[in-house]
Design a protein around this motif. Structure first.
Motif, PDB file in Angstrom:
ATOM      1  N   ARG A 123       0.854  -1.201   0.000  1.00 18.20           N
ATOM      2  CA  ARG A 123       0.000   0.000   0.000  1.00 18.20           C
ATOM      3  C   ARG A 123       0.886   1.245   0.000  1.00 18.20           C
ATOM      4  N   ILE A 124       0.638   2.099  -0.954  1.00 16.95           N
ATOM      5  CA  ILE A 124       1.399   3.353  -1.046  1.00 16.95           C
ATOM      6  C   ILE A 124       0.426   4.515  -0.916  1.00 16.95           C
ATOM      7  N   THR A 125       0.769   5.445  -0.048  1.00 15.96           N
ATOM      8  CA  THR A 125      -0.077   6.613   0.193  1.00 15.96           C
ATOM      9  C   THR A 125       0.744   7.877  -0.002  1.00 15.96           C
ATOM     10  N   THR A 126       0.194   8.825  -0.738  1.00 18.97           N
ATOM     11  CA  THR A 126       0.858  10.125  -0.916  1.00 18.97           C
ATOM     12  C   THR A 126       0.103  11.184  -0.120  1.00 18.97           C
ATOM     13  N   ASP A 127       0.832  12.053   0.528  1.00 15.33           N
ATOM     14  CA  ASP A 127       0.238  13.117   1.352  1.00 15.33           C
ATOM     15  C   ASP A 127       0.950  14.418   1.016  1.00 15.33           C
ATOM     16  N   LYS A 128       0.389  15.168   0.084  1.00 16.15           N
ATOM     17  CA  LYS A 128       1.043  16.398  -0.364  1.00 16.15           C
ATOM     18  C   LYS A 128       1.080  17.475   0.727  1.00 16.15           C
ATOM     19  N   PRO A 129      -0.021  17.701   1.469  1.00 18.45           N
ATOM     20  CA  PRO A 129       0.052  18.746   2.511  1.00 18.45           C
ATOM     21  C   PRO A 129       1.144  18.483   3.541  1.00 18.45           C
ATOM     22  N   GLN A 130       1.321  17.199   3.929  1.00 19.78           N
ATOM     23  CA  GLN A 130       2.333  16.868   4.924  1.00 19.78           C
ATOM     24  C   GLN A 130       3.697  16.562   4.299  1.00 19.78           C
ATOM     25  N   MET A 131       3.771  16.563   2.959  1.00 16.34           N
ATOM     26  CA  MET A 131       5.000  16.211   2.233  1.00 16.34           C
ATOM     27  C   MET A 131       5.527  14.859   2.699  1.00 16.34           C
ATOM     28  N   GLN A 132       4.607  13.867   2.648  1.00 21.03           N
ATOM     29  CA  GLN A 132       4.958  12.521   3.082  1.00 21.03           C
ATOM     30  C   GLN A 132       4.654  11.506   1.977  1.00 21.03           C
ATOM     31  N   LEU A 133       5.469  10.475   1.943  1.00 19.42           N
ATOM     32  CA  LEU A 133       5.213   9.304   1.112  1.00 19.42           C
ATOM     33  C   LEU A 133       5.282   8.094   2.026  1.00 19.42           C
ATOM     34  N   ILE A 134       4.226   7.278   2.012  1.00 21.14           N
ATOM     35  CA  ILE A 134       4.145   6.123   2.908  1.00 21.14           C
ATOM     36  C   ILE A 134       4.082   4.849   2.067  1.00 21.14           C
ATOM     37  N   ILE A 135       4.984   3.923   2.345  1.00 19.22           N
ATOM     38  CA  ILE A 135       5.020   2.632   1.655  1.00 19.22           C
ATOM     39  C   ILE A 135       4.875   1.538   2.702  1.00 19.22           C
ATOM     40  N   GLN A 136       3.815   0.753   2.578  1.00 20.34           N
ATOM     41  CA  GLN A 136       3.481  -0.233   3.600  1.00 20.34           C
ATOM     42  C   GLN A 136       3.273  -1.597   2.957  1.00 20.34           C
ATOM     43  N   ASP A 137       3.719  -2.651   3.642  1.00 23.24           N
ATOM     44  CA  ASP A 137       3.446  -4.012   3.183  1.00 23.24           C
ATOM     45  C   ASP A 137       2.828  -4.802   4.323  1.00 23.24           C
ATOM     46  N   THR A 138       2.149  -5.859   3.991  1.00 26.58           N
ATOM     47  CA  THR A 138       1.538  -6.735   4.996  1.00 26.58           C
ATOM     48  C   THR A 138       2.334  -8.033   5.114  1.00 26.58           C
ATOM     49  N   GLY A 139       3.645  -7.912   5.008  1.00 26.62           N
ATOM     50  CA  GLY A 139       4.513  -9.072   4.952  1.00 26.62           C
ATOM     51  C   GLY A 139       4.996  -9.571   6.288  1.00 26.62           C
ATOM     52  N   ILE A 140       6.222 -10.037   6.312  1.00 29.56           N
ATOM     53  CA  ILE A 140       6.774 -10.780   7.433  1.00 29.56           C
ATOM     54  C   ILE A 140       7.049  -9.906   8.652  1.00 29.56           C
ATOM     55  N   GLY A 141       7.277  -8.600   8.455  1.00 31.05           N
ATOM     56  CA  GLY A 141       7.581  -7.710   9.565  1.00 31.05           C
ATOM     57  C   GLY A 141       8.959  -7.975  10.156  1.00 31.05           C
TER      58      GLY A 141
END
Length: 683
Positions: A123-141
């Motif tokens: 899952r990738i989420t872009t947040d322009k107001p906060q200038m953030q890029l979030i990359i998430q996986d549901t894998g092994i951790g």
């Protein structure tokens, strides 16, 4: 030395020294969540408390500064393009999913692995107001120890360690093709664009705590337990001001499409799947529909036409290769015709793009081929952007090129009409392959794809294979004639004697055809010989002039005429001689290598004075002693020498034009008008 070169050299020396220091120094590991830990380039791990109780064998301040510098070099100098950090982090996420998927298959007890039925996705989420890029996986951790080991140690690959563990258990074959990571530096590419990085992770084991790892890349990081962390790993990139473009959804979608479109797990960008096209080259060829081929071809070639042919090729030896190659339906454009254009085949390894336009993967003459080559054996550099082992690349290129040639040979036999259409559009590339190849065996294989009209086939074209099988084994040569069209070929003075003997002759209409055949040299032990060369060789045989034919000049008359002609054409011809191989033409010009001579006239003769040009060509004028013009010329040289001189010059000029050796045929007109005026004086 330039300032830039000095800087590169300095960084290289620093990196070498830092790696040497790192191999000797122990890393700092975190003993409690409240302590800070340095990123380390060392291999073995030692706890912070142990170091503190020992004598000061390591200068912690110097080591801290050098570690920051090493991190800076890895993050900022290793990759040539900023956007590849997205590829690296998605690849890491994909590996985490594959590790979980494989662990779930191996584990039967529910107590050993948590939430085994959760959806495996990125899952990738872009947040322009906060200038953030979030990359998430549901894998092994990751556990706390794995955080310290994997993120606290530069150049330590958790994926590589995972594969080594499987190898020890003799189970690596099932997971190898899906695990991407190799070098353990991909995570640090985040610091190309991020001023601060946070990692939230929870290992896929029951009762594992949620952990938060954070650093600004300055040399320290923190780890602490936090609540409400999902299984898997979430990376939050706080972007630098000048890298705010990576908080834009369209920008990230373009990078995913370019590098990671074929990653095995779904990639959700702001809730919508961004990688919908499947990696067809890894699928069963029988299961792929025509529509899927068309969509995939348009995706990888950025074009709107359809593929004419498709080649789906898989091999394990001598190299692991999965290839899907397309032959375009449309005609080649000007850019493809130019040798400066790059090849259209993209290189992938484990479904991740390495290079979209890969030099040396296919030879230049196959630059019209579009498609994908995926190989696990490709040797990559640390940034996974460059190929390292040139001998393996040459081997890979040779294997794929041979398969492409063999595939086209199969199409020529099974789909002759479709292949004929392909040859009309792309035959030039095949001829370029013969001219540029240095391997005689490869030249001959490509030559099987060539097609020519012949003296015995007015409709359609034949191959060299057809010629070889249709003539007797005693015939040592394959004859060809270069001419602009069939009418001129059949009326050529060079073809007269072969026509009389009913010999099979290939007609070459393109200016470069004869150069191609000259470069080829032979086909299946039969020499490729131009008809001009055949005539010149035959005229060297003394027996050929024993019988000049009925109605020809006598030998004594020729002995007088030939020296006179040589005198009139002094500086232009190397020799004048009689021939019995002409019927309807008064004379011809022969040179030692007609194809090379014509190429020289077209490309370089304008750089030389006329006398130098003739000195290089060394043309020979062969006259037909039976022809009325030659017989009349013999008498005119004494009765009307001026008219005889004009006729001689015109005959020579005509022969040069007929041979394709005239620099500018318009020069004929000057002498021709003078000749006509002289001939009409009596009327």
């Amino acid at each position: 030395m330039s300032l830039r070169a000095f800087g590169v050299l300095l960084k290289a020396r620093q990196l070498t020294r830092l790696c040497r220091e790192a191999n000797r120094a122990a890393t700092f590991a975190l003993s409690t969540p409240s302590l800070h830990q340095l990123p380390s380039a060392a291999l073995p791990q030692r706890r912070f408390a142990t170091v503190a109780n020992e004598a000061p064998a390591v200068d912690k301040h110097e080591f801290q500064a050098e570690t920051r510098q090493l991190l800076d070099i890895v993050a900022r100098s290793l990759y040539s393009d900023h956007e590849v950090f997205v590829r690296e982090l998605i690849s890491n996420a994909s590996d985490a999913l594959e590790k979980f998927r494989y662990s779930a298959l191996r584990t039967t007890a529910e107590s050993e692995l948590a939430a085994k039925d959760r959806p495996l996705e990125i899952r990738i989420t872009t947040d322009k107001p906060q200038m953030q890029l979030i990359i998430q996986d549901t894998g092994i951790g990751m556990t706390r120890e794995e955080l310290v080991s994997n993120l606290g140690t530069i150049a330590r690959s958790g994926s590589k360690q995972f594969l080594e563990q499987l190898k020890q258990e003799h189970q690596a074959a099932q997971a190898t093709s899906n695990i991407i990571g190799q070098f353990g530096v991909g995570f640090y590419s985040a610091f190309i664009v991020a001023q601060r990085v946070e990692v939230y992770t929870r290992a896929a084991t029951p009762n594992a705590p949620g952990l938060r790892w954070a650093t600004d890349g300055s040399g320290t990081y923190t780890i602490e337990e936090v609540k409400d962390v999902e299984y898997g790993t979430k990376i939050v990139l706080h972007l630098k001001t000048d890298c705010r473009e990576y908080a834009d959804e369209d920008r990230i979608r373009a990078v995913i499409k370019k590098y990671s479109n074929f990653v095995g797990s779904p990639i959700l960008l702001n809730g919508k799947q961004a990688n919908e096209i499947k990696p067809l080259w890894l699928m069963d060829p029988q299961s792929i529909s025509k529509e899927q081929h068309q969509d995939f071809y348009r995706f990888i070639s950025n074009s709107f036409d359809a593929p004419r042919f498709s080649l789906h090729y898989n091999a394990d030896v001598p190299l692991s290769i999965h290839a899907l190659l397309y032959f375009p339906e449309g005609k080649p454009g000007l850019f493809e015709m130019s040798r400066d254009g790059s090849t259209g085949v993209a290189l992938y390894t484990r479904k991740v793009l390495i290079q979209s336009k890969t030099e040396h993967l296919l030879p230049k003459w196959l630059r019209f081929v579009k498609g994908v080559v995926d190989s696990e054996d490709i040797p990559l550099n640390l940034s996974r952007e460059l190929l390292q082992n040139s001998s393996l690349i040459r081997k890979l290129s040779s294997v794929i090129s041979s398969r492409v040639v063999r595939f086209l040979q199969e199409r020529a036999k099974k789909q002759p009409e479709e292949y004929e259409a392909f040859y009309r559009d792309y035959g030039l590339f095949l001829k370029e392959g013969i001219v540029t190849s240095t391997d005689s065996a490869e030249k001959e294989e490509i030559a099987k794809l060539l097609r020519f009209e012949s003296s015995k086939s007015e409709a359609g074209r034949i191959s060299l294979e057809d010629y070889y099988t249709s003539v007797s084994a005693d015939q040592k040569d394959i004859y060809y004639l270069a001419a602009p069209n069939r009418v001129l070929a059949e009326s050529s003075p060079y073809y007269e004697s072969l026509k009389k003997r009913n010999e099979l002759v290939l007609f070459c209409y393109e200016p470069y055809d004869e150069l191609v055949l000259m470069q080829l040299g032979q086909f299946k032990n039969k020499k490729l010989v131009s008809v001009e060369k055949e005539m010149r060789n035959q005229s060297k045989d003394p027996a050929a002039l024993e019988d000049l034919g009925e109605g020809s000049l006598m030998r004594s008359e020729l002995d007088n005429l030939i020296p006179w002609l040589e005198d009139q054409l002094k500086g232009q011809v190397a020799k004048v001689k009689a021939t019995s191989r002409l019927d309807t033409h008064p004379c011809v010009i022969t040179v030692e290598e007609m194809a090379a001579a014509r190429h020289f006239i077209r490309t370089q003769s304008h750089q030389l004075p006329e006398e130098n040009r003739f000195a290089l060509l060394q043309p020979e004028l062969e006259i037909n002693p039976k022809h009325p013009i030659i017989k009349k010329l013999h008498s005119l040289r004494t009765s009307e020498p001026e008219l005889a001189q004009l006729i001689t010059k015109q005959l020579f000029a005509n022969a040069m034009v007929g041979a394709g050796l005239a620099e500018d045929p318009r020069m004929l007109l000057t002498n021709m008008n003078t000749l006509l005026s002289k001939a009409l004086e009596k009327y």
